[in-house]
Design a protein around this motif. Structure first.
Motif, PDB file in Angstrom:
ATOM      1  N   ASP A   1       0.818  -1.222   0.000  1.00 23.98           N
ATOM      2  CA  ASP A   1       0.000   0.000   0.000  1.00 23.98           C
ATOM      3  C   ASP A   1       0.850   1.269   0.000  1.00 23.98           C
ATOM      4  O   ASP A   1       0.544   2.235   0.707  1.00 23.98           O
ATOM      5  CB  ASP A   1      -0.964  -0.005   1.198  1.00 23.98           C
ATOM      6  CG  ASP A   1      -1.877  -1.221   1.206  1.00 23.98           C
ATOM      7  OD1 ASP A   1      -2.423  -1.554   0.128  1.00 23.98           O
ATOM      8  OD2 ASP A   1      -2.020  -1.849   2.261  1.00 23.98           O
ATOM      9  N   SER A   2       1.894   1.284  -0.820  1.00 24.73           N
ATOM     10  CA  SER A   2       2.804   2.425  -0.835  1.00 24.73           C
ATOM     11  C   SER A   2       2.838   3.151  -2.185  1.00 24.73           C
ATOM     12  O   SER A   2       3.755   3.920  -2.446  1.00 24.73           O
ATOM     13  CB  SER A   2       4.207   1.971  -0.449  1.00 24.73           C
ATOM     14  OG  SER A   2       4.659   0.987  -1.351  1.00 24.73           O
ATOM     15  N   LEU A   3       1.834   2.925  -3.020  1.00 22.92           N
ATOM     16  CA  LEU A   3       1.817   3.548  -4.340  1.00 22.92           C
ATOM     17  C   LEU A   3       1.835   5.077  -4.235  1.00 22.92           C
ATOM     18  O   LEU A   3       2.517   5.752  -5.005  1.00 22.92           O
ATOM     19  CB  LEU A   3       0.607   3.085  -5.154  1.00 22.92           C
ATOM     20  CG  LEU A   3       0.525   3.611  -6.591  1.00 22.92           C
ATOM     21  CD1 LEU A   3       1.765   3.216  -7.395  1.00 22.92           C
ATOM     22  CD2 LEU A   3      -0.734   3.098  -7.271  1.00 22.92           C
ATOM     23  N   GLU A   4       1.126   5.634  -3.268  1.00 20.88           N
ATOM     24  CA  GLU A   4       1.088   7.091  -3.105  1.00 20.88           C
ATOM     25  C   GLU A   4       2.487   7.640  -2.789  1.00 20.88           C
ATOM     26  O   GLU A   4       2.914   8.646  -3.359  1.00 20.88           O
ATOM     27  CB  GLU A   4       0.102   7.474  -1.996  1.00 20.88           C
ATOM     28  CG  GLU A   4      -0.126   8.963  -1.894  1.00 20.88           C
ATOM     29  CD  GLU A   4      -1.213   9.310  -0.893  1.00 20.88           C
ATOM     30  OE1 GLU A   4      -0.964  10.228  -0.092  1.00 20.88           O
ATOM     31  OE2 GLU A   4      -2.278   8.664  -0.913  1.00 20.88           O
ATOM     32  N   LEU A   5       3.220   6.970  -1.906  1.00 21.49           N
ATOM     33  CA  LEU A   5       4.592   7.381  -1.590  1.00 21.49           C
ATOM     34  C   LEU A   5       5.482   7.256  -2.822  1.00 21.49           C
ATOM     35  O   LEU A   5       6.293   8.147  -3.101  1.00 21.49           O
ATOM     36  CB  LEU A   5       5.156   6.537  -0.435  1.00 21.49           C
ATOM     37  CG  LEU A   5       6.622   6.789  -0.072  1.00 21.49           C
ATOM     38  CD1 LEU A   5       6.846   8.244   0.348  1.00 21.49           C
ATOM     39  CD2 LEU A   5       7.062   5.821   1.022  1.00 21.49           C
TER      40      LEU A   5
ATOM     41  N   MET B   1       4.623   7.495  -5.985  1.00 20.80           N
ATOM     42  CA  MET B   1       4.308   8.544  -6.950  1.00 20.80           C
ATOM     43  C   MET B   1       4.796   9.912  -6.468  1.00 20.80           C
ATOM     44  O   MET B   1       5.289  10.720  -7.260  1.00 20.80           O
ATOM     45  CB  MET B   1       2.812   8.562  -7.255  1.00 20.80           C
ATOM     46  CG  MET B   1       2.295   7.256  -7.886  1.00 20.80           C
ATOM     47  SD  MET B   1       3.328   6.564  -9.210  1.00 20.80           S
ATOM     48  CE  MET B   1       3.101   7.802 -10.464  1.00 20.80           C
ATOM     49  N   ALA B   2       4.690  10.170  -5.174  1.00 18.31           N
ATOM     50  CA  ALA B   2       5.134  11.454  -4.620  1.00 18.31           C
ATOM     51  C   ALA B   2       6.654  11.603  -4.708  1.00 18.31           C
ATOM     52  O   ALA B   2       7.163  12.722  -4.858  1.00 18.31           O
ATOM     53  CB  ALA B   2       4.677  11.584  -3.175  1.00 18.31           C
ATOM     54  N   THR B   3       7.364  10.494  -4.639  1.00 24.77           N
ATOM     55  CA  THR B   3       8.829  10.510  -4.633  1.00 24.77           C
ATOM     56  C   THR B   3       9.413  10.282  -6.021  1.00 24.77           C
ATOM     57  O   THR B   3      10.619  10.366  -6.211  1.00 24.77           O
ATOM     58  CB  THR B   3       9.351   9.424  -3.653  1.00 24.77           C
ATOM     59  OG1 THR B   3       8.619   9.494  -2.441  1.00 24.77           O
ATOM     60  CG2 THR B   3      10.819   9.626  -3.329  1.00 24.77           C
TER      61      THR B   3
ATOM     62  N   PRO C   1      16.291   8.212  -3.900  1.00 22.94           N
ATOM     63  CA  PRO C   1      15.244   8.874  -3.119  1.00 22.94           C
ATOM     64  C   PRO C   1      14.120   7.937  -2.664  1.00 22.94           C
ATOM     65  O   PRO C   1      13.548   8.152  -1.594  1.00 22.94           O
ATOM     66  CB  PRO C   1      14.720   9.955  -4.068  1.00 22.94           C
ATOM     67  CG  PRO C   1      15.928  10.314  -4.877  1.00 22.94           C
ATOM     68  CD  PRO C   1      16.627   8.988  -5.105  1.00 22.94           C
ATOM     69  N   TYR C   2      13.815   6.905  -3.437  1.00 22.19           N
ATOM     70  CA  TYR C   2      12.821   5.928  -2.985  1.00 22.19           C
ATOM     71  C   TYR C   2      13.296   5.251  -1.698  1.00 22.19           C
ATOM     72  O   TYR C   2      12.523   5.083  -0.752  1.00 22.19           O
ATOM     73  CB  TYR C   2      12.579   4.857  -4.050  1.00 22.19           C
ATOM     74  CG  TYR C   2      11.654   5.220  -5.180  1.00 22.19           C
ATOM     75  CD1 TYR C   2      10.845   6.353  -5.155  1.00 22.19           C
ATOM     76  CD2 TYR C   2      11.573   4.404  -6.292  1.00 22.19           C
ATOM     77  CE1 TYR C   2      10.006   6.655  -6.205  1.00 22.19           C
ATOM     78  CE2 TYR C   2      10.723   4.690  -7.349  1.00 22.19           C
ATOM     79  CZ  TYR C   2       9.933   5.812  -7.304  1.00 22.19           C
ATOM     80  OH  TYR C   2       9.085   6.096  -8.344  1.00 22.19           O
ATOM     81  N   ALA C   3      14.559   4.840  -1.672  1.00 22.27           N
ATOM     82  CA  ALA C   3      15.103   4.186  -0.478  1.00 22.27           C
ATOM     83  C   ALA C   3      15.105   5.162   0.701  1.00 22.27           C
ATOM     84  O   ALA C   3      14.733   4.797   1.819  1.00 22.27           O
ATOM     85  CB  ALA C   3      16.508   3.672  -0.756  1.00 22.27           C
ATOM     86  N   LYS C   4      15.522   6.385   0.454  1.00 25.87           N
ATOM     87  CA  LYS C   4      15.572   7.397   1.519  1.00 25.87           C
ATOM     88  C   LYS C   4      14.188   7.692   2.086  1.00 25.87           C
ATOM     89  O   LYS C   4      14.050   8.020   3.259  1.00 25.87           O
ATOM     90  CB  LYS C   4      16.212   8.675   1.006  1.00 25.87           C
ATOM     91  CG  LYS C   4      17.696   8.534   0.744  1.00 25.87           C
ATOM     92  CD  LYS C   4      18.268   9.841   0.234  1.00 25.87           C
ATOM     93  CE  LYS C   4      19.757   9.742   0.013  1.00 25.87           C
ATOM     94  NZ  LYS C   4      20.326  11.032  -0.447  1.00 25.87           N
ATOM     95  N   ALA C   5      13.151   7.566   1.252  1.00 24.69           N
ATOM     96  CA  ALA C   5      11.770   7.828   1.689  1.00 24.69           C
ATOM     97  C   ALA C   5      11.165   6.637   2.423  1.00 24.69           C
ATOM     98  O   ALA C   5      10.052   6.731   2.934  1.00 24.69           O
ATOM     99  CB  ALA C   5      10.908   8.189   0.478  1.00 24.69           C
ATOM    100  N   GLY C   6      11.871   5.509   2.447  1.00 26.21           N
ATOM    101  CA  GLY C   6      11.359   4.325   3.123  1.00 26.21           C
ATOM    102  C   GLY C   6      10.354   3.532   2.311  1.00 26.21           C
ATOM    103  O   GLY C   6       9.540   2.800   2.869  1.00 26.21           O
ATOM    104  N   LEU C   7      10.413   3.644   0.997  1.00 27.80           N
ATOM    105  CA  LEU C   7       9.451   2.959   0.129  1.00 27.80           C
ATOM    106  C   LEU C   7       9.619   1.443   0.135  1.00 27.80           C
ATOM    107  O   LEU C   7       8.638   0.708   0.073  1.00 27.80           O
ATOM    108  CB  LEU C   7       9.592   3.486  -1.307  1.00 27.80           C
ATOM    109  CG  LEU C   7       8.740   2.808  -2.379  1.00 27.80           C
ATOM    110  CD1 LEU C   7       7.250   3.010  -2.114  1.00 27.80           C
ATOM    111  CD2 LEU C   7       9.114   3.324  -3.759  1.00 27.80           C
TER     112      LEU C   7
END
Length: 97
Positions: A12-16, A18-20, A73-79
């Protein structure tokens, strides 16, 4: 040496994702310009929505590949729920061969 990075998103991380995405794309463009990134794209679920990422990169060793993955940036955002890094022997259709 080539490495494959298989990064699986948290549920359930599609929103994160797309934002990143914009800084992630810029990061990959930079890696490509420096000759590191060979190909990349999203892994898709049964619903054809992104559930992860797959990269092929050229790095000196696994530690460099890990550092490149950590800089995304995906990794940094915790995706990502997981990131698997494997050495890769690019045998067929290697444009550098």
């Amino acid at each position: 040496m080539y490495f494959v990075l298989m990064c699986k998103d948290k549920p359930d991380s599609l929103e994160l994702r797309m934002a990143t995405r914009p800084p992630h794309v810029e990061y990959l463009k930079d890696l490509e310009a420096r000759g590191i990134l060979k190909t990349a794209g999203p892994l898709l679920g049964d619903d054809e929505k992104p559930v992860g990422s797959l990269w092929i990169i050229k790095a000196a060793d696994k530690q460099e590949a890990e550092a490149l993955a950590a800089g995304d940036p995906y990794a940094k955002a915790g995706l990502f729920a997981s990131v698997e890094i494997r050495a890769f022997n690019w045998t067929f259709k290697n444009p550098e061969a």
